[in-house]
Scaffold this active site. Structure first.
Site, PDB file in Angstrom:
ATOM      1  N   CYS A   1      -0.087  33.259  11.205  1.00 34.72           N
ATOM      2  CA  CYS A   1       0.195  33.867  12.499  1.00 34.72           C
ATOM      3  C   CYS A   1       0.613  32.798  13.490  1.00 34.72           C
ATOM      4  O   CYS A   1      -0.194  32.345  14.317  1.00 34.72           O
ATOM      5  CB  CYS A   1      -1.032  34.600  13.012  1.00 34.72           C
TER       6      CYS A   1
ATOM      7  N   GLU B   1       0.822  -1.221   0.000  1.00 35.08           N
ATOM      8  CA  GLU B   1       0.000   0.000   0.000  1.00 35.08           C
ATOM      9  C   GLU B   1       0.850   1.263   0.000  1.00 35.08           C
ATOM     10  O   GLU B   1       0.838   2.021   0.965  1.00 35.08           O
ATOM     11  CB  GLU B   1      -0.844   0.037   1.275  1.00 35.08           C
TER      12      GLU B   1
END
Ligand code: LLP
Length: 446
Positions: free
Chosen positions: A361, A290
């Site tokens: 920020c 996978e």
């Protein structure tokens, strides 16, 4: 610096990907912009698919959608003949929206909700990877309620903790994922499942970690899992016929990240499973892998526009770009390291060491600490490499920045696969409660 896939530096000394000039892409689509090299993604799918088919015909590659998933990506994965690893109702929905067959989905997750399970059963999702006793019970219950049978794997903790440069064989029992081998939980779960009416145990799964460079831990995991299949056979008489060894193969983020090739990785695990099947006289199980990052990671490049710069005397020079932790959480979250180049002056020589800051920020909103680059000016385009995996999929709207678009580039064509989010998108789900719907009434100051 390193170039991947179809990248090259063109006559104008611009970075080109998939035959598209990234300076033109920035103009056409704006920045920040995720650019994905479609040919490289398809090549990586083909290496996994063809190498595994050659060495181990009874096999399947399932792309791990968490790395990067959109409807176009689902279509590409299907065209390339890969199955899909999904982890949420949202990923299942995305795949279905691209007509991806549910039967080729492998559904992971450590806390699938009853609604998600119902959705997966209704569409006929191929395999459920069960993570705990409590989930096993819920799955049996929900499957009974809707009159379906759930085909399952158990997620096993093989007791191997693997990181980028090392592994610990006894570690990682304390993990929210999977059922332990050494504490007997995995065997107990197997016995429980074999007695259930609405689940059918098809095989086992493990995933030992991500961005792993070394091959040894993968080999060990394959051995441990085959030993467990043998133990199950001895204790219950049942021979499990499917083994999913997860993903985790590492990619290049920096030029000196040394690596084995995808083909070497596939060869190693095919050999490891073969060896153990012979040793225990077991039939070869269907083998699944996978991969997520190793299919899309190096195929992605993020293009930013340089804005403000700031010299902190005697300490460092910050160069801010028009993105940040909203489109790349990995530096803030994992101290990930990247390489970058100036897309519009790709041959310019490194002149100074700077740090690339985002515009959120948050002091931790940094993309790259201490990188040597040509002197950057406002308006330059900075290309950050290897951003194809876990960037768009982990992007967010912190500070209400809009998420960047994604373009697939191939043979000189750029195709938009995700639009840039708009400001309207940002308020689309906001609701104004009834008592605030009249024009705003300000509190009077006393
Ligand atoms: N299968 C399972 C069950 C997984 O949990 C994962 C990744 C994969 C496959 C794919 O692993 P890959 O081949 O992509 O390494 N956000 C982190 C990575 C988290 C990986 C989670 N599981 C990062 O940005 O590095």
């Amino acid at each position: 610096m390193f170039l991947t896939g179809t990248m090259r530096i063109n006559e104008e000394e611009h970075l080109e990907i998939g035959g598209c000039d990234t300076v033109a892409l920035a103009k056409d689509f704006g920045t920040p912009l995720y650019v994905m090299d479609e040919k490289l993604i398809r090549n990586n799918c083909a290496i996994y698919r063809d190498t595994l088919a050659r060495l181990y015909p009874n096999s399947q590659v399932a792309y791990a959608g968490k790395a990067f998933l959109t409807t176009a990506m689902c279509r590409l994965v299907h065209e390339e003949g890969l199955a899909l690893d999904v982890v949420s109702g949202g990923e299942i929905y995305t795949a279905l929206a691209a007509d991806f067959p549910a039967s080729e989905m492998i559904y992971h997750g450590n806390n699938k909700t009853p609604d998600e399970i119902k959705m997966a059963l209704a569409h006929g999702v191929g395999r459920f990877v069960v993570d705990s006793f409590s989930e096993l019970e819920l799955l049996d219950e929900v499957a009974a309620e809707v009159g379906k049978m759930a085909a399952i794997y158990f997620r096993i903790k093989p007791g191997i903790e693997a990181h980028t440069h090392h592994y610990i064989q006894t570690g990682q029992m304390d993990s929210k994922f999977g059922l332990g081998l050494s504490d007997g939980q995995a065997m107990a779960a197997v016995k429980m499942a074999l007695n259930m009416k609405h689940v059918q145990l098809k095989g086992l799964h493990c995933h030992i970690g991500s961005q792993i460079f070394d091959l040894k831990p993968f080999q060990l995991a394959a051995h441990v899992m085959m030993d467990f299949i043998n133990e199950i056979k001895k204790k219950t008489g049942v021979t499990l016929k499917e083994l999913d060894l997860g993903g985790g193969f590492g990619i290049r983020y920096q030029h000196d990240d040394s690596l084995y090739s995808l083909a070497e990785f596939v060869e190693l695990i095919a050999a490891a499973v073969n060896e153990k099947a012979t040793e225990h006289n077991l039939p070869l199980p269907k083998l699944l892998v996978e991969p997520g990052r190793s299919i899309v990671g190096e195929a992605g490049t993020t293009i930013y526009t340089v804005g403000a710069t700031k010299e902190v005397p005697g300490i460092r020079r910050y160069v801010a770009v028009d993105g940040g932790m909203m489109d790349n959480l990995r530096t803030a979250l994992y101290e990930a390291k990247y390489e970058a180049m100036v897309a519009n002056r790709a041959l310019a020589i490194g002149e100074e060491t700077v740090s690339i800051a985002g515009k959120a920020c948050e002091s931790g909103d940094m993309l790259i600490w201490d990188i040597e680059l040509p002197k950057l000016e406002r308006g330059d385009l900075l290309a950050v490499l290897s951003t194809g995996a876990y960037h768009y999929s982990m992007s967010n709207n912190y500070n209400r920045f809009t998420r960047p678009p994604v373009v697939f580039v191939c043979d000189g064509e750029a195709n938009l696969v995700v639009k840039r989010e708009s400001y309207e998108d940002l308020v689309r789900n906001d609701v104004m409660p009834k008592h605030m719907q009249a024009p705003a009434k300000r509190v009077k100051q006393e």
